[in-house]
Design a protein around this motif. Structure first.
Motif, short mmCIF file in Angstrom:
data_model
loop_
_atom_site.label_atom_id
_atom_site.label_comp_id
_atom_site.label_asym_id
_atom_site.label_seq_id
_atom_site.Cartn_x
_atom_site.Cartn_y
_atom_site.Cartn_z
N PHE A 93 33.70 -40.61 121.06
CA PHE A 93 34.97 -39.89 121.34
C PHE A 93 35.06 -38.78 120.18
O PHE A 93 36.41 -38.13 120.26
N LEU A 94 34.57 -38.78 119.02
CA LEU A 94 34.92 -37.84 117.63
C LEU A 94 34.03 -36.69 117.98
O LEU A 94 32.87 -36.42 118.31
N ALA A 95 34.83 -35.23 117.63
CA ALA A 95 34.24 -34.18 117.78
C ALA A 95 33.43 -33.91 116.47
O ALA A 95 33.94 -34.06 115.36
N PRO A 96 32.06 -33.63 116.44
CA PRO A 96 31.25 -33.33 115.38
C PRO A 96 31.64 -32.02 114.62
O PRO A 96 32.01 -31.07 115.24
N GLY A 97 31.06 -32.03 113.52
CA GLY A 97 31.01 -30.66 112.71
C GLY A 97 32.21 -30.23 112.56
O GLY A 97 32.45 -29.00 111.80
N LEU A 98 33.34 -30.92 112.21
CA LEU A 98 34.79 -30.54 111.66
C LEU A 98 34.64 -30.73 110.12
O LEU A 98 34.11 -31.66 109.61
N PRO A 99 35.57 -29.60 109.47
CA PRO A 99 35.36 -29.73 108.15
C PRO A 99 35.99 -31.15 107.56
O PRO A 99 36.92 -31.81 108.32
N PRO A 100 35.84 -31.81 106.34
CA PRO A 100 36.57 -33.00 105.70
C PRO A 100 37.91 -32.51 105.35
O PRO A 100 38.22 -31.33 105.33
N VAL A 101 38.62 -33.52 105.25
CA VAL A 101 40.02 -33.44 104.52
C VAL A 101 40.16 -32.82 103.20
O VAL A 101 39.09 -32.85 102.43
N ASP A 102 40.95 -31.76 103.39
CA ASP A 102 41.14 -31.12 101.93
C ASP A 102 42.08 -32.10 101.07
O ASP A 102 43.34 -32.39 101.04
N VAL A 103 41.24 -32.78 99.94
CA VAL A 103 42.18 -33.77 99.29
C VAL A 103 43.25 -33.22 98.47
O VAL A 103 44.32 -33.89 98.06
N SER A 104 43.18 -31.90 97.99
CA SER A 104 44.36 -31.20 97.21
C SER A 104 45.60 -30.97 97.82
O SER A 104 46.58 -30.99 97.41
N LYS A 105 45.60 -31.21 99.31
CA LYS A 105 46.73 -31.03 100.35
C LYS A 105 47.38 -32.76 100.38
O LYS A 105 48.42 -32.65 100.96
N LEU A 106 46.75 -33.75 100.05
CA LEU A 106 47.19 -35.00 100.33
C LEU A 106 48.29 -35.12 99.19
O LEU A 106 48.59 -34.88 98.13
N THR A 107 49.24 -36.29 99.46
CA THR A 107 50.31 -36.84 98.40
C THR A 107 49.39 -37.70 97.79
O THR A 107 48.23 -38.10 97.74
N ALA A 108 50.08 -38.05 96.45
CA ALA A 108 49.46 -38.89 95.47
C ALA A 108 49.24 -40.37 95.88
O ALA A 108 48.08 -40.74 95.74
N SER A 109 50.05 -40.82 96.78
CA SER A 109 49.68 -42.04 97.29
C SER A 109 48.55 -42.13 98.39
O SER A 109 47.59 -42.99 98.29
N LEU A 110 48.27 -40.87 99.02
CA LEU A 110 47.37 -40.96 100.12
C LEU A 110 46.02 -40.71 99.44
O LEU A 110 44.89 -41.33 99.58
N LYS A 111 45.83 -39.96 98.00
CA LYS A 111 44.89 -39.42 97.35
C LYS A 111 44.23 -41.12 96.84
O LYS A 111 43.16 -41.38 96.74
N LYS A 112 45.32 -41.77 96.43
CA LYS A 112 45.01 -43.20 95.77
C LYS A 112 44.27 -43.98 96.85
O LYS A 112 43.24 -44.80 96.51
N ASN A 113 45.01 -44.09 98.05
CA ASN A 113 44.59 -44.85 99.14
C ASN A 113 43.12 -44.55 99.38
O ASN A 113 42.35 -45.33 99.98
N LEU A 114 42.83 -43.18 99.51
CA LEU A 114 41.58 -42.72 100.08
C LEU A 114 40.64 -43.18 98.96
O LEU A 114 39.38 -43.58 99.54
N ALA A 115 40.87 -43.22 97.62
CA ALA A 115 39.84 -43.47 96.75
C ALA A 115 39.58 -44.93 96.81
O ALA A 115 38.35 -45.27 96.63
N ASP A 116 40.73 -45.69 96.87
CA ASP A 116 40.42 -47.22 97.11
C ASP A 116 39.60 -47.66 98.38
O ASP A 116 38.75 -48.47 98.26
N ALA A 117 39.77 -47.03 99.40
CA ALA A 117 39.08 -47.04 100.53
C ALA A 117 37.70 -46.88 100.49
O ALA A 117 36.73 -47.56 101.07
N TRP A 118 37.34 -45.74 99.80
CA TRP A 118 35.91 -45.10 99.55
C TRP A 118 35.25 -46.31 98.76
O TRP A 118 33.96 -46.60 99.16
N ARG A 119 35.87 -46.68 97.57
CA ARG A 119 35.07 -47.82 97.00
C ARG A 119 35.08 -49.15 97.69
O ARG A 119 33.87 -49.54 97.76
#
Length: 720
Positions: A93-119
């Protein structure tokens, strides 16, 4: 109710799965209790429930729901839903080939949550996780009330709240974001597909609206499985019962079905006579247990029976049962009910010009108490209106409540003439008062009195007792002349010229209230036809004596106030005696003229009015002579101020229209427009004040600077 009168054949109600589970402290699940009550109270229906999951019907979404199904007993038992359609993975159900998220446009809390989830995901992949795609809400993290939870190869339950769902591929987490298959937010098109709708549903609408719509929807496949149930337990069994068609017939196209015979064949009953008779007997039992109906309802049901595909003998049974339920009394009662409802909804405006006579002594104390808020006093008057049945007051009657309130709260020196009122605030208070009356009227009763008497003692006995009980209204402590003066100045509508002049308060200075009241009394008598022999002939002595009293300072006009001195009271008694004697003389000689001194009094008042007018003209001429250029200077000053303000605004707008970049920031205000930077959708959104829709300028296909230039051109066209 629809079940009782035979208007409903089947029903389906959806709820969460917890309703069918036994919770701590319960003896049995709530669903069992509900089924037991329905089977006892609504015996005309057969009841059952199904627990279906979206994953089993080709939608990779953790959404399990309970469906309560009821069907009229004549159609048989509750059928089973269609069987599972098969499972699919989230990756499909996911469309392939789309660019990844631009981390610079995320808020500080979303950046922290994304880094924790990646680990955390790297650790799971190292432990041997075989999942292909993972999805989780990025706005949640460990240690919160609702902690983060990973969903592997499926999506969580789509709601209007989880708008920050993030998807990632598990097999390439060791690579950079640009090399990963999925490292982005879940798109609106993908949310629609996960609910069973075409991905382009609501295309052209805002992303926020499409996200909300997908969260509020029922999965299409599950709804189809419940609605298309026909007594078979699974799709496999359904396909096994379908007769195979020869190849030539398949090449010729789909089979053209014959028109169904009304609702009977659609229900799956078939042509079996026993089943038809069983269904008709159930309908007759329901009909006989229902309340009597009027002719209009019976005629509608009779037309449906006539057009049905039933046999003639079954139609006759239904018509006979229908005739037994038709009641002339029921028809008459229904007509009376409709007429009473129409009469109740029709209300005419009510007028009351003597509110000051309808208040209790305790209410006067509260109105004149400076410690009580203005809203409390408005609420007190609104309750008094409703208590006497005045639930639909006219505009002037509503305004008169404010008049009483202003006069009662005035404590200044120099008389009511020095009262200063802000017209806009007064009009706003009037709107608040109307709203209070409308709210309290829901608990009151419309009295049907269109014109209220001057004294509450003249009200209908029942209405008076309901409004006051054993209490007695208190005499008004306010002067009638003060009420007349303030009433003439306050605005009743927004179109009043004083409402537009917010900085110019209403002033009552310069008005001779006693003279005004005396003249109004005289002209009122003239209008009522009491002066039949000319301007002064036939007029009552009381009115002329009031004019004479006005010339002496208005002592007689204040006779209605409680603060009158003993001399004023004796003067009032003398005036009443003179009026009684003069009325006797008028009865004997109806064409007799007034004494010469009465005519002289009228002449004196006329001269006094002319003197006051001339004095006002002289004062204005003197003011213009003293400052001949004051008006021109003020006009030039206002013009210079407006020019400076326009230049400052143009400078500010030019500064605002500089390219703001693409990072998340607060809205930019330009005139009557607000500009928002939508980072997720990569667009600038321009929204006019007071409107819900906005216009998007995307930089997906172009650069952000070009999109901003289009925004500037659009604002110039709109003359922002």
């Amino acid at each position: 109710m629809l079940i009782m009168v035979g208007e409903l054949s089947a029903m389906v109600i959806e709820n969460v799965v917890g309703i069918s589970q036994k919770l701590p402290g319960q003896h049995e699940p709530f669903m069992q209790v509900l089924l037991r009550v329905l089977r006892a109270e609504v015996a005309q229906f057969s009841w059952g429930f199904h627990c279906l999951s979206a994953v089993d019907y080709g939608l990779p979404q953790q959404r399990t729901r309970v469906f309560l199904v009821g069907i009229r007993s004549g159609y048989g038992g509750v059928p089973q839903p269609l069987g599972p359609f098969g499972r699919r993975t989230l990756r499909e159900f996911l469309a392939p080939g789309l660019p990844p998220v631009d981390v610079s446009k995320l808020t500080a809390s979303l950046k922290k949550n994304l880094a924790d989830a990646w680990r955390a995901l790297r650790k799971l992949a190292a432990e041997g996780s075989t999942a292909s795609v993972v999805c989780w809400p990025l706005d949640r993290s460990e240690g919160m009330t609702y902690p983060r939870k990973f969903f592997f190869d499926v999506a969580p339950t789509l709601t209007t709240a989880n708008t920050r769902l993030f998807v990632a591929s598990m097999d390439d987490l060791h690579m950079g974001p640009q090399q990963r298959a999925f490292w982005r937010f879940l798109r609106c098109e993908e949310r629609m597909a996960l609910q069973g709708f075409p991905p382009n549903t609501l295309q052209g609408e805002s992303d926020a609206l499409r996200t909300k719509a997908s969260g509020n929807a029922y999965p299409a496949q599950i709804s189809k499985a419940v609605a298309a149930s026909d007594g078979q337990s699974s799709a496999a069994e359904q396909s096994a019962t379908v007769k195979k068609r020869p190849a030539s017939a398949v090449a010729a196209g789909p089979v053209k079905k014959k028109p169904a015979k009304r609702a009977l064949e659609k229900s799956g009953i078939g042509k079996n006579e026993d089943n038809l008779r069983k269904m008709v007997d159930g309908v007759i039992r329901d009909l006989l247990s229902a309340p009597d109906m009027c002719f209009a309802q019976a005629s509608k049901l009779l037309a449906q029976i006539t057009q049905s595909g039933l046999r003639q003998n079954l139609k006759e049974l239904l018509v006979e049962a229908l005739q037994s339920k038709v009641s002339a009394d029921a028809a008459g009662e229904a007509a009376e009910e409709v007429a009473a409802k129409a009469e109740k909804n029709t209300k005419k405006l009510q007028k009351c010009r003597h509110l000051e006579n309808y208040l209790l002594e305790t209410e006067w104390e509260q109105l004149r108490n400076p410690k009580r808020s203005w809203d409390d006093k408005l609420r007190l008057l609104a309750r008094r209106y409703v208590s006497i049945g005045l639930t639909c007051p006219s505009e002037r009657t509503s305004k008169y409540a404010l008049v009483v309130l202003f006069v009662a709260n005035y404590n200044g020196d120099g008389g009511i003439n020095t009262l200063s009122i802000n017209a806009q605030q007064a009009y706003s208070c009037l709107q608040d008062f109307k709203t209070m009356v409308k709210a309290f009227a829901k608990q009151g009763e419309y009295s049907k009195l269109l014109l209220y008497p001057a004294s509450p003692a003249d009200l209908p006995r029942e209405l008076y007792l309901k409004a006051y009980g054993t209490e007695t209204p208190s005499a008004s402590p306010l002067a009638d002349s003060d009420l007349v003066l303030v009433d003439s100045a306050l605005p009743a509508r927004k179109t009043h010229s004083s409402v537009d002049r917010a900085k110019t308060p209403l002033r009552l200075t310069g008005r001779d209230t006693h003279l005004q009241e005396a003249m109004s009394q005289l002209f009122l008598q003239l209008f009522e036809g009491r002066c039949n022999g000319g301007f002064s002939a036939g007029c009552s002595g009381a009115a002329l004596k009031m004019l004479q009293g006005a010339r002496n300072g208005g002592e007689d006009s204040q006779g209605g106030s409680e603060t009158a001195s003993p001399d004023q009271k004796r003067s009032k008694q003398a005036v009443q005696q003179a009026e009684e004697e003069e009325s006797k003389e008028e009865a004997a000689e109806p064409l007799a003229l007034e004494p010469p001194e009465a005519e002289e009094a009228v002449d004196d008042i006329t001269l006094k009015i002319a003197e006051q007018l001339q004095q006002g003209k002289d004062e204005k001429a003197a003011a213009r002579a003293e400052k001949p250029q004051a008006k021109a200077k003020a006009k030039a000053k206002a013009k210079a101020k407006a020019k400076a303000k326009a230049e400052a605004k143009a400078k500010a707008v030019g500064k605002v229209l500089d390219f703001p970049g693409t990072e998340a920031r607060d809205a930019i205000s330009v005139g009557n427009f607000r500009i928002y930077t939508a980072v997720n959708s990569q667009a600038y959104r321009v929204r006019p004040l007071g409107e819900k829709k906005d216009k998007a300028f995307s930089w997906k296909a172009t650069t952000a600077e070009e999109a901003w230039n289009r925004v500037v051109s659009y604002l110039k066209e709109q003359k922002a």
